[in-house]
Motif scaffolding. Sequence first.
Motif, PDB file in Angstrom:
ATOM      1  N   LEU A 186       9.673  -6.085   3.229  1.00 23.92           N
ATOM      2  CA  LEU A 186       9.691  -4.887   2.904  1.00 23.92           C
ATOM      3  C   LEU A 186      10.693  -4.531   1.785  1.00 23.92           C
ATOM      4  CD1 LEU A 186       9.597  -1.750   3.834  1.00 23.92           C
ATOM      5  CD2 LEU A 186      11.228  -2.169   5.524  1.00 23.92           C
ATOM      6  N   ILE A 187      12.092  -5.165   2.019  1.00 23.44           N
ATOM      7  CA  ILE A 187      12.877  -4.953   0.879  1.00 23.44           C
ATOM      8  C   ILE A 187      12.511  -5.180  -0.466  1.00 23.44           C
ATOM      9  CG2 ILE A 187      15.221  -6.014  -0.081  1.00 23.44           C
ATOM     10  CD1 ILE A 187      15.921  -6.627   2.825  1.00 23.44           C
ATOM     11  N   SER A 188      11.726  -6.287  -0.524  1.00 23.97           N
ATOM     12  CA  SER A 188      11.116  -6.752  -1.914  1.00 23.97           C
ATOM     13  C   SER A 188      10.374  -5.686  -2.386  1.00 23.97           C
ATOM     14  CB  SER A 188      10.458  -8.178  -1.725  1.00 23.97           C
ATOM     15  OG  SER A 188       9.594  -8.067  -2.786  1.00 23.97           O
ATOM     16  N   ALA A 189       9.227  -5.095  -1.526  1.00 24.90           N
ATOM     17  CA  ALA A 189       8.315  -4.114  -1.825  1.00 24.90           C
ATOM     18  C   ALA A 189       9.308  -2.836  -2.405  1.00 24.90           C
ATOM     19  CB  ALA A 189       7.496  -3.518  -0.800  1.00 24.90           C
ATOM     20  N   LEU A 190      10.398  -2.451  -1.702  1.00 24.57           N
ATOM     21  CA  LEU A 190      11.072  -1.392  -2.175  1.00 24.57           C
ATOM     22  C   LEU A 190      11.687  -1.584  -3.319  1.00 24.57           C
ATOM     23  CD1 LEU A 190      12.708  -0.246   1.316  1.00 24.57           C
ATOM     24  CD2 LEU A 190      11.316   1.199  -0.219  1.00 24.57           C
ATOM     25  N   LEU A 191      12.150  -2.717  -3.578  1.00 21.97           N
ATOM     26  CA  LEU A 191      12.804  -3.005  -4.847  1.00 21.97           C
ATOM     27  C   LEU A 191      11.716  -3.160  -5.786  1.00 21.97           C
ATOM     28  CD1 LEU A 191      15.355  -6.066  -3.962  1.00 21.97           C
ATOM     29  CD2 LEU A 191      15.994  -3.569  -4.651  1.00 21.97           C
ATOM     30  N   THR A 192      10.642  -3.561  -5.779  1.00 18.70           N
ATOM     31  CA  THR A 192       9.726  -3.185  -6.746  1.00 18.70           C
ATOM     32  C   THR A 192       9.222  -1.664  -7.213  1.00 18.70           C
ATOM     33  OG1 THR A 192       8.535  -5.360  -5.827  1.00 18.70           O
ATOM     34  CG2 THR A 192       7.216  -3.887  -7.336  1.00 18.70           C
ATOM     35  N   GLY A 193       9.295  -1.244  -6.016  1.00 18.97           N
ATOM     36  CA  GLY A 193       8.893   0.084  -6.109  1.00 18.97           C
ATOM     37  C   GLY A 193       9.891   1.053  -7.082  1.00 18.97           C
ATOM     38  N   PHE A 248       0.893  -1.260   0.046  1.00 19.09           N
ATOM     39  CA  PHE A 248       0.126   0.274   0.021  1.00 19.09           C
ATOM     40  C   PHE A 248       0.811   1.320   0.076  1.00 19.09           C
ATOM     41  CE2 PHE A 248      -3.896   2.218   0.682  1.00 19.09           C
ATOM     42  CZ  PHE A 248      -3.524   3.032   1.291  1.00 19.09           C
ATOM     43  N   ILE A 249       1.830   1.315   1.098  1.00 20.45           N
ATOM     44  CA  ILE A 249       2.617   2.442   1.145  1.00 20.45           C
ATOM     45  C   ILE A 249       3.443   2.663  -0.248  1.00 20.45           C
ATOM     46  CG2 ILE A 249       4.695   3.453   2.256  1.00 20.45           C
ATOM     47  CD1 ILE A 249       3.467   2.247   4.718  1.00 20.45           C
ATOM     48  N   ILE A 250       4.116   1.783  -0.777  1.00 21.53           N
ATOM     49  CA  ILE A 250       4.942   1.710  -2.142  1.00 21.53           C
ATOM     50  C   ILE A 250       4.118   2.558  -3.242  1.00 21.53           C
ATOM     51  CG2 ILE A 250       6.195   0.496  -3.653  1.00 21.53           C
ATOM     52  CD1 ILE A 250       7.733   0.892  -1.045  1.00 21.53           C
ATOM     53  N   ALA A 251       2.669   1.862  -3.377  1.00 23.06           N
ATOM     54  CA  ALA A 251       1.891   2.122  -4.347  1.00 23.06           C
ATOM     55  C   ALA A 251       1.627   3.977  -4.161  1.00 23.06           C
ATOM     56  CB  ALA A 251       0.518   1.433  -4.258  1.00 23.06           C
ATOM     57  N   LEU A 252       1.556   4.245  -2.937  1.00 20.85           N
ATOM     58  CA  LEU A 252       1.291   5.530  -2.656  1.00 20.85           C
ATOM     59  C   LEU A 252       2.429   6.345  -3.145  1.00 20.85           C
ATOM     60  CD1 LEU A 252      -0.955   5.601   0.506  1.00 20.85           C
ATOM     61  CD2 LEU A 252      -1.575   5.761  -1.888  1.00 20.85           C
ATOM     62  N   ILE A 253       3.721   5.975  -2.714  1.00 18.73           N
ATOM     63  CA  ILE A 253       4.648   6.927  -3.097  1.00 18.73           C
ATOM     64  C   ILE A 253       5.573   6.704  -4.396  1.00 18.73           C
ATOM     65  CG2 ILE A 253       7.299   7.195  -2.259  1.00 18.73           C
ATOM     66  CD1 ILE A 253       6.384   5.970   0.357  1.00 18.73           C
ATOM     67  N   ASN A 298       6.299  -9.237  -3.954  1.00 19.39           N
ATOM     68  CA  ASN A 298       6.502  -8.506  -5.245  1.00 19.39           C
ATOM     69  C   ASN A 298       5.058  -8.426  -6.214  1.00 19.39           C
ATOM     70  OD1 ASN A 298       7.079  -9.454  -8.547  1.00 19.39           O
ATOM     71  ND2 ASN A 298       7.896  -7.306  -8.078  1.00 19.39           N
ATOM     72  N   SER A 299       4.674  -9.380  -5.975  1.00 18.61           N
ATOM     73  CA  SER A 299       3.277  -9.835  -6.833  1.00 18.61           C
ATOM     74  C   SER A 299       2.304  -8.805  -6.266  1.00 18.61           C
ATOM     75  CB  SER A 299       2.661 -11.214  -6.683  1.00 18.61           C
ATOM     76  OG  SER A 299       2.414 -11.652  -5.515  1.00 18.61           O
ATOM     77  N   MET A 300       2.144  -8.702  -5.007  1.00 19.81           N
ATOM     78  CA  MET A 300       1.378  -7.758  -4.159  1.00 19.81           C
ATOM     79  C   MET A 300       1.599  -6.360  -4.544  1.00 19.81           C
ATOM     80  SD  MET A 300       0.220  -9.544  -0.847  1.00 19.81           S
ATOM     81  CE  MET A 300      -0.991  -8.071  -0.160  1.00 19.81           C
ATOM     82  N   THR A 301       2.782  -5.865  -4.380  1.00 17.99           N
ATOM     83  CA  THR A 301       3.318  -4.451  -4.649  1.00 17.99           C
ATOM     84  C   THR A 301       3.344  -4.095  -5.984  1.00 17.99           C
ATOM     85  OG1 THR A 301       4.856  -4.956  -2.866  1.00 17.99           O
ATOM     86  CG2 THR A 301       5.257  -2.889  -3.933  1.00 17.99           C
ATOM     87  N   SER A 302       3.586  -5.044  -6.954  1.00 19.47           N
ATOM     88  CA  SER A 302       3.668  -4.449  -8.369  1.00 19.47           C
ATOM     89  C   SER A 302       1.980  -4.360  -8.728  1.00 19.47           C
ATOM     90  CB  SER A 302       4.116  -5.641  -9.272  1.00 19.47           C
ATOM     91  OG  SER A 302       3.362  -6.689  -9.262  1.00 19.47           O
TER      92      SER A 302
END
Lengths: 116, 153, 338
Positions: free
Chosen positions: B70-77, A106-111, B101-105
């Motif tokens: 968290l690391i994976s989400a950041l790398l995806t971002g 959620f946070i990443i999608a916002l930023i 990654n699948s959720m964040t992407s």
Amino acid sequence: MEYVIAFAVGGIICVIGQLLLDLAKLTPAHVMSSFVVAGAILDGFGLYDKLIEFAGAGATVPITSFGHSLLHGAMKQADDHGFIGIGIGIFELTSAGISAAILFAFIIALIFKPKG
Amino acid sequence: MANNQKLKDNYQESIKPFQPKPSYVANCLKAFLVGGIICTLGQAIQNFYIAFFDFNEKNAGNPTVATLILISALLTGFGIYDRIGQFAGAGSAVPVTGFANSMTSAALEHRSEGIVLGVATNMFKLAGNVIVFGTVSAYVVGIIRYLFKTYLL
Amino acid sequence: MRKTGKQTWVYENPIYINATGTAVGPKEADGPLGETFDITHKDLHCEEDNWELAERRLMTESIDSCLQKINLSYEDVDLFLAGDLLNQNVTANFVARHNQIPFLCMFGACSTSMETLATGAALVDAGFANRVIASASSHNATAERQFRNPTEYGGQKPDTATATITGAGAALVSKEKGIVRLTSATIGRVMDYGIKNANDMGSAMAPAAADTIQRHLEDLNIAPSEYDLILTGDLSGVGSPILKQLLKDEGYDISTNHNDCGLMVYRPDQNVFAGGSGCGCSAIVTYGHILNELKSGNLKKVFMVATGALLSPTMIQQKESIPTIAHGVVLEHIGEGG
């Protein structure tokens, strides 16, 4: 030494996944679903705990451990509450993972913005 | 078109020579390498939590998994995870980082549709099957095991 | 006789492409044909807020660039034929909303460029319009997001996959003497040889291209050597050899004069697996490089066959196979005779 075993076991689980993708031509979704079910089944036979003891993060990091945690939590509550306990305990041990994933996604999608 | 009819019937067989095969060995090696590295990193993080925080072997898995997510989400971002994924295949998809990654992407991609209808609604587009199958199989195996324990032992 | 044979249209009046416009994204600008595009963008967002807006911008820019070259404005155009890959053809519809030209939306997946060009030329030939704009666009991110996975997803693509082009092309067609001449077109039938793999569209589209090319040659009673170049839209590295084999089995040899836009638009080191694909692929290559070659006379007669995979994610999930179609247009260099 534990690092080497973690590396090897984790790597082997990933290789099994890769073979399912390349040879069996399954989609990543099918592979992940199969792995999580496999984790639950292995824990049903009491085998996944032994793998975790042996390989540490090599067994807790792959998605198979998610299936293991789901069942583990269910069985723990079943000991106390019987049948109903299965439903009470399912997300008990996986709560950290799922809530972290939801929150951070959620946070990443916002930023951030997708880069393509 | 007689030739074509016969070809149509076994088209998929006849075009196999034209379709590039995946380099099985190379893909497995890459998956082994990246998967192993991620798990080793997980081990290091786990030891860190045991040493410096109030965790033991039994429950250090929780913050470890959360950290990896968290690391994976950041790398995806940052747009890096998809490149790792193309290289590693199952090596980055099978660890819990692939789940994150699948959720964040999915969440990131649907930002243009707003937060409620885009981000929140689509977040489980790719990860939903893991959660559904995990839960259902845990129920089934749980019930079987419970019955086994209660009535047969 | 306009209708010739079973599926071929021969235009009675001389029909010309008077101008073209192309607008592309960073990867295409960086490729071997980078110099041939009118407008290039350094970023996939093309200075817009989201992917869909970026694709609309590309189509609008290609049309504006086309009209600018011959000093025309939107009011001077009688009909707008366009399409793209997205659901409800949003790119084409919203661009039509902007330019207010009477609009007929068309969908042929990646064959849209030649579908619109052939139809536009037919309407001009029959006198239903004096000037027609035919346009097609695609965008890597909008296509990925709709047909496959979110753009930042770490899934691994196989070597048979193709990379959707980020680009749009537009052409203005009329009876006034222009850059190249359109002499005939062949409308394709939907073919389906049972391919279910959405990551291997080349194999799915090759039979459609083969069918259209064969039909064209039979309808006009000519040999493949009639053309300097038989160009396909996006069969790419996997579909091109299959096409040559399929035609060879029928007695037509195109090994010496065949090429594919998907192979021309990217370099092998650009991480594009089997090559380029998308509505924009055939549009940007035809309306850029190929038109330049026809204008200068390096190429005298080209049969441009745009191939489309009529793919739907829902159908794939329902375990259906992928139907495909190909439409071809003959473009000729204007000699001294005109």
